[in-house]
Design an enzyme around this catalytic site. Structure first.
Site, mmCIF file in Angstrom:
data_model
loop_
_atom_site.group_PDB
_atom_site.id
_atom_site.type_symbol
_atom_site.label_atom_id
_atom_site.label_comp_id
_atom_site.label_asym_id
_atom_site.label_seq_id
_atom_site.Cartn_x
_atom_site.Cartn_y
_atom_site.Cartn_z
ATOM 1 N N SER A 240 0.892 -1.152 -0.024
ATOM 2 C CA SER A 240 -0.134 0.070 -0.110
ATOM 3 C C SER A 240 0.866 1.220 -0.188
ATOM 4 O O SER A 240 2.148 1.280 0.354
ATOM 5 C CB SER A 240 -0.922 0.053 1.288
ATOM 6 O OG SER A 240 -0.305 0.383 2.465
ATOM 7 N N LYS A 241 0.409 2.588 -0.271
ATOM 8 C CA LYS A 241 1.091 3.663 -0.174
ATOM 9 C C LYS A 241 1.776 4.043 1.144
ATOM 10 O O LYS A 241 2.732 4.529 1.025
ATOM 11 C CB LYS A 241 0.225 4.609 -0.547
ATOM 12 C CG LYS A 241 -0.248 4.630 -2.045
ATOM 13 C CD LYS A 241 -1.021 5.897 -2.666
ATOM 14 C CE LYS A 241 -1.374 5.547 -3.954
ATOM 15 N NZ LYS A 241 -1.816 6.688 -4.769
#
Length: 465
Positions: A240-241
RNA sequence: GACCCCAUCGUCUAGCCAGGUCCAGGACGUCACCCUUUCAAGGUGAAGACACGGGUUCAAAUCCCGUUGGGGUCACCA
């Protein structure tokens, strides 16, 4: 036959870390084999492709030092060629027009799902006479895929992988508007570009079966495949970011050196015995497909940082002065001539202590700041109590030093401490606080030497009392 | 759900294909000690893994099967 690899990103976002590794592996393999590494931008999804994303990908590759051979191929410019391939299949009876409506397709899919069948499209137009075509409906063109038997791919990483053909339905080659699908475009482009070895993420493994079918229908020899395991986040789930699924430019902005990112990415899923620190030259010599691991790996920022620290220590001082300048600017410190001269002189001591260029900038800033220096809390407390008096006393000893370099300075301070029956730290710590504004820094005698006589004495005098 | 892939310290991995040299090696991280004017770096050391269950074999981390767990793919997206 000479090896040709390619990196084929779609310009719908930045060059993320997984893509960067895919590019690196392709690049390394081509360089290792003395072959060619090509770049193709898969911009057939006009709605999602952007020029910014394309630029970010090109910049990212450039920053990583991954140069490609020949011109960049833009997939969107080759639509007519793709369509011609589909037409050829149609002419040979290896593809057919399908007039199924979106509603029909949805219904079919739902039914297949609930029945536990893998084949989602039931092939209802496969053998239907064209005269039955409904009026006013633009058809898609589907591949007439084999109904029986199995498709096998010999993957350089995953080994022999096989799937029954009844799992594969008749994929769409050309959309109703005549535009080619990804599956068609990739196969035609890879063939036309002479790609011999496809190295890509594991998420494409199942696509390979369909593509193999297409190669066969087109009468082309299929390139070899190597599907590399994906990179997961630290928690084992998808990136994920929050933890790593960033563009490579984000790593650049976090102060990582490209060689560190390259080395880290290389060791994620590939190994050469116990080697950890591997130069690019060495990597080119050693890299091979059979040493790529089969299991997914997790992204570990700590290890990247450690490697980065190593490469910072190894880097040329002059290069680091250049590289750290923008990070200093972000701290509000302008790297003027005096600053740069000090940084270059002090870099040996500075770079030992930094894992990123941000850390390097933070620890280097004191060389460039003007008096009065901002003090950290810890530095302020080091200057409390008897410190001003000690500094005042030390100042006298320092002023008498003729040769303003580290050794004589150390001798003078040691002599002062001994004379006052003070432990060296009692003197050194206040000096450090006064000279650097911090409680942690390179050795203070080195700092004084770099700062020069006037600046050093002035900074000490600022806190002597 | 169907299909496919994967499974060694917390993490990256060596070893597995060609079973014995592995009471499993290295690196990051963690902890301790040393060095030391601080912080790092460096040095030394410690804790820490063959997912589970069956089999095959004189012998299995290595081969086979199953289970469990994780991941991927199932579009007129790429």
């Amino acid at each position: 036959m000479s090896v040709v690899t390619r990196f084929a990103p779609s310009p719908t976002g930045f060059l993320h870390i997984g893509g960067a590794r895919t590019a690196l592996f392709n690049w390394l393999y081509a360089r290792h084999c003395g072959g060619r590494f090509l770049l193709r931008i898969e911009d057939t999804d006009r709605a999602r492709s952007t020029d910014e994303a394309k630029a970010a990908i090109l910049d990212g590759l450039a920053w990583l030092g991954l140069d490609w051979d020949g011109d960049v191929v833009y997939q969107s410019e080759r639509a007519a060629i793709h369509a011609a391939a589909a037409q050829a299949l149609l002419d040979k009876g290896l593809a057919y027009r399908c007039y199924a409506s979106p509603d029909e397709l949805t219904a079919m899919r739902e039914e297949a799902r609930s029945a536990g069948r893998a084949r989602l499209y039931d092939g209802r137009w496969r053998d239907r006479d064209p005269s039955e075509a409904p009026a006013g409906v633009d058809p898609v063109i589907r591949l007439k895929a084999p109904l029986e038997g199995e498709t096998v791919i010999a993957d350089a990483v995953q080994g022999e992988v096989r799937v029954a053909n009844d799992q594969l339905d008749d994929m769409v080659l050309l959309r109703a508007d005549g535009s080619p699908t990804y599956m068609l475009s990739v196969v035609v482009d890879d063939h036309d570009m002479g790609v011999t070895q496809i190295i890509r993420g594991d998420d494409h493994l199942t696509n390979s079966f369909r593509q193999t079918l297409l190669y066969r229908a087109l009468g082309w020899e299929s390139p070899k495949f190597a599907h590399i395991p994906l990179i997961h986040g630290p928690d084992g789930a998808k990136m994920s970011k929050r933890h790593g699924a960033l563009g490579v430019e984000a790593y650049r902005d976090m102060g990582f050196l490209p060689e560190a990112v390259r080395n880290y990415l290389l060791r994620l899923g590939w190994s050469h015995g116990d080697e950890e620190v591997i130069s690019t030259e060495q990597a080119i010599e050693w890299f091979d497909l059979d040493a790529i691991g089969r299991s997914p790996s997790r992204f570990d920022m700590a290890k990247l940082s450690n490697l980065n620290g190593h490469y910072i220590r190894e880097a040329e001082d002059a290069r680091l002065v250049e590289a750290v300048a923008p990070f200093l600017a972000a701290l509000g410190v302008e790297a003027g001539a005096v600053c740069r001269a000090r940084l270059e002189a002090g870099m040996a001591g500075l770079k030992e202590r930094a894992k990123t260029l941000i850390e390097l900038a933070e620890s280097a800033a004191f060389y460039c700041r003007a008096r009065p220096l901002p003090l950290s809390d810890k530095a302020a407390s080091l200057l409390d109590g008897e410190a001003p008096a000690i500094l005042a006393g030390c100042l006298g000893h320092l002023e008498a030093v003729g040769d303003w370099s580290a050794e004589p300075l150390e001798a003078a301070v040691r002599a002062f401490a001994a004379a006052g029956d003070l432990k060296l730290g009692k003197v050194a710590q206040p000096l450090r606080a006064a000279l650097t504004g911090s409680n942690a820094s390179p050795g203070i005698f080195e700092v004084m030497a770099v700062l020069g006589r006037d600046e050093s004495l002035a900074r000490i005098a600022d806190h002597a009392g």
